[in-house]
Enzyme design. Sequence first.
Site, mmCIF file in Angstrom:
data_model
loop_
_atom_site.group_PDB
_atom_site.id
_atom_site.type_symbol
_atom_site.label_atom_id
_atom_site.label_comp_id
_atom_site.label_asym_id
_atom_site.label_seq_id
_atom_site.Cartn_x
_atom_site.Cartn_y
_atom_site.Cartn_z
ATOM 1 N N ARG A 219 0.896 -1.573 0.195
ATOM 2 C CA ARG A 219 -0.314 -0.170 0.040
ATOM 3 C C ARG A 219 1.034 1.126 0.533
ATOM 4 O O ARG A 219 0.506 2.097 -0.734
ATOM 5 C CB ARG A 219 -0.824 -0.070 0.864
ATOM 6 C CG ARG A 219 -2.701 -0.895 1.574
ATOM 7 C CD ARG A 219 -3.096 -0.701 2.807
ATOM 8 N NE ARG A 219 -4.069 -1.541 2.849
ATOM 9 C CZ ARG A 219 -3.846 -2.894 3.655
ATOM 10 N NH1 ARG A 219 -3.173 -2.547 4.564
ATOM 11 N NH2 ARG A 219 -4.974 -3.997 3.453
ATOM 12 N N PHE A 235 -11.000 -5.883 -6.134
ATOM 13 C CA PHE A 235 -10.980 -6.062 -4.442
ATOM 14 C C PHE A 235 -10.371 -5.192 -3.569
ATOM 15 O O PHE A 235 -9.417 -5.944 -2.740
ATOM 16 C CB PHE A 235 -10.118 -7.503 -5.159
ATOM 17 C CG PHE A 235 -10.982 -7.944 -6.360
ATOM 18 C CD1 PHE A 235 -10.772 -9.096 -6.269
ATOM 19 C CD2 PHE A 235 -9.325 -8.168 -6.843
ATOM 20 C CE1 PHE A 235 -11.678 -9.885 -7.835
ATOM 21 C CE2 PHE A 235 -10.096 -9.124 -8.296
ATOM 22 C CZ PHE A 235 -11.229 -9.765 -8.941
ATOM 23 N N ASP A 257 -15.204 -3.860 -4.876
ATOM 24 C CA ASP A 257 -15.784 -4.665 -3.912
ATOM 25 C C ASP A 257 -16.801 -5.789 -3.864
ATOM 26 O O ASP A 257 -18.249 -5.150 -4.512
ATOM 27 C CB ASP A 257 -15.114 -4.456 -2.769
ATOM 28 C CG ASP A 257 -15.135 -5.976 -2.465
ATOM 29 O OD1 ASP A 257 -13.615 -6.115 -2.019
ATOM 30 O OD2 ASP A 257 -15.549 -7.285 -1.532
ATOM 31 N N SER A 258 -17.163 -7.274 -3.770
ATOM 32 C CA SER A 258 -18.018 -7.596 -3.742
ATOM 33 C C SER A 258 -19.548 -7.828 -2.878
ATOM 34 O O SER A 258 -20.323 -7.729 -2.895
ATOM 35 C CB SER A 258 -18.015 -8.758 -5.370
ATOM 36 O OG SER A 258 -17.468 -9.588 -4.206
ATOM 37 N N ALA A 291 -15.518 -7.690 -10.014
ATOM 38 C CA ALA A 291 -14.071 -7.342 -10.439
ATOM 39 C C ALA A 291 -14.361 -7.509 -12.066
ATOM 40 O O ALA A 291 -14.225 -6.272 -12.471
ATOM 41 C CB ALA A 291 -12.646 -7.485 -9.409
ATOM 42 N N ASP A 309 -6.121 -7.033 -6.198
ATOM 43 C CA ASP A 309 -5.830 -7.492 -5.332
ATOM 44 C C ASP A 309 -6.393 -8.291 -4.831
ATOM 45 O O ASP A 309 -7.811 -8.952 -3.380
ATOM 46 C CB ASP A 309 -5.611 -7.101 -4.227
ATOM 47 C CG ASP A 309 -4.689 -7.996 -3.090
ATOM 48 O OD1 ASP A 309 -4.182 -9.066 -3.019
ATOM 49 O OD2 ASP A 309 -4.823 -7.304 -1.424
ATOM 50 N N CYS A 349 -2.487 -14.408 -3.395
ATOM 51 C CA CYS A 349 -1.914 -15.011 -2.037
ATOM 52 C C CYS A 349 -2.724 -16.064 -2.261
ATOM 53 O O CYS A 349 -2.623 -16.676 -0.832
ATOM 54 C CB CYS A 349 -3.442 -13.997 -0.765
ATOM 55 S SG CYS A 349 -5.375 -14.148 -1.257
HETATM 56 N N1 SAH Z 1 -6.767 -5.195 -0.724
HETATM 57 C C1 SAH Z 1 -7.404 -5.512 0.316
HETATM 58 C C2 SAH Z 1 -7.961 -7.749 0.183
HETATM 59 C C3 SAH Z 1 -8.457 -7.642 -0.725
HETATM 60 S S1 SAH Z 1 -9.249 -10.306 -0.386
HETATM 61 C C4 SAH Z 1 -6.842 -5.052 1.452
HETATM 62 O O1 SAH Z 1 -6.110 -3.354 0.650
HETATM 63 O O2 SAH Z 1 -7.322 -4.607 1.946
HETATM 64 C C5 SAH Z 1 -10.217 -9.802 -1.393
HETATM 65 C C6 SAH Z 1 -11.732 -9.106 -1.167
HETATM 66 O O3 SAH Z 1 -11.983 -10.051 -2.578
HETATM 67 C C7 SAH Z 1 -12.569 -9.789 -0.506
HETATM 68 O O4 SAH Z 1 -12.784 -8.103 0.275
HETATM 69 C C8 SAH Z 1 -13.330 -10.157 -0.856
HETATM 70 O O5 SAH Z 1 -15.142 -9.374 -0.500
HETATM 71 C C9 SAH Z 1 -13.193 -8.919 -2.387
HETATM 72 N N2 SAH Z 1 -14.126 -10.366 -3.071
HETATM 73 C C10 SAH Z 1 -14.160 -11.606 -3.761
HETATM 74 N N3 SAH Z 1 -14.442 -12.094 -5.262
HETATM 75 C C11 SAH Z 1 -14.242 -10.864 -5.603
HETATM 76 C C12 SAH Z 1 -14.954 -10.875 -6.880
HETATM 77 N N4 SAH Z 1 -16.115 -11.484 -7.831
HETATM 78 N N5 SAH Z 1 -15.400 -9.244 -7.337
HETATM 79 C C13 SAH Z 1 -15.010 -9.008 -6.379
HETATM 80 N N6 SAH Z 1 -14.467 -8.294 -5.231
HETATM 81 C C14 SAH Z 1 -14.353 -9.787 -4.514
#
Ligand code: SAH
Length: 405
Positions: A219, A235, A257-258, A291, A309, A349
Amino acid sequence: MTSVILKRGRDESLRRFHPWIFSGAVDAVEGSPYEGETVAVLACDRSCLGFGHYQKGSIAVRILSFNRDFIPSDDGRMPLAFWEDRIGKALSMRRALGLPSSATDCYRLVHGEGDSLPGLIVDVYGDVAVLQAHSAGMYLSVDLVSEALMRCSAGLLKAVYNKSSATAPHKAGLDLCDGYVTAYEGQDEGTVKENGNQFYVNWASGQKTGFFLDQRDNRELVGAYARGRNVLNLFCYTGGFSVYALNNGAASVTSVDSSQTAVDMLRRNVELNICQASGSVGRHDAVCADALDYLRDTEAGKFDLMVVDPPAFAKHRDVLDNALRAYRRLNASAIGRIAPGGLLFTYSCSQAVDRRAFELAVFSAAAQTGRSVRILRRLTQPADHPVSIYHPEGDYLKGLMLYVE
Ligand code: SAH
């Protein structure tokens, strides 16, 4: 005591301090250990190789002590002195890293195998420690872990919250519930600082322990390149990357985010940082959407900095091919749409996807688009998420900073 005896020749990884014993390496179990009991591990000549948490499943034992510096008590658990030793060492290492500091009061205090405590995660948010047990043995030791945390932290911590109901093994017949395990019970939510940026974190309702502490360094890096850019944070969860970008003068930030809960918290986090970002709120767009769908509908060239991410696509090895396909599709879509001269920060991850496999997936994604793509940096998890040199699987967060012509 209860013992697990290894097949001939299957002690080699253990002698190289790898902490997992797979069930296929076990020749016999002497006694009838309960799930989570601390057992002795013996080579086929009956020499003792260490002690660890026994569990039914593909990993039969997770080693806690190789050199037998501590031995289990009669109740089949490691004594308090063991937990104090390991947690004391974990704390010393974080202090050596300058954690906590006036700018950062949230960090990972125990990172499983990386801190010689396989199956245990402890994240600190201000004066609350949130622990997550990933094994039956760790779940059954929560009271001891909590006591050791309070004793070792010398006033730094006020309370310990157990957030294990989603991570401890459901089949082990444990009575799983979340909540404070200390006499002092705080709120479920707090405000923390990370590199001077502020965030609300709710450890009861949030994902994992509440916040993704493993992206702290990444970040900061995105913040360093965000000035004047139109940022798309896919995400985004509660907006970690978005807040850094806004606080560092991004022209605009769109966060996707979803999860509606995540997006609600993201909005609050952006508000919380308004003063610092001077009017950032007008430049921020919060979107609750898938996403990939969002990317598909995004006009090419709109964004010149993207963060991708996603959650772990491969939780197990058997879904590896699907996961690699998903990384390819997602990255092809991002590379295809980013503006010329754009910076793409892309991550995986998934522990089951190693760095090489991830780079190959991004490489084929780039090739699909035909654009010129250069790797500027290879990225990883921060130092408070250490990797035991004997347990390379701990190196789970992989990222690339790409320049797309
Ligand atoms: N980048 C974030 C952490 C990401 S964790 C940070 O810095 O805090 C992954 C995230 O993806 C979660 O919040 C989850 O709700 C979201 N997610 C999962 N599937 C998704 C999709 N298909 N589209 C969008 N978001 C999604």
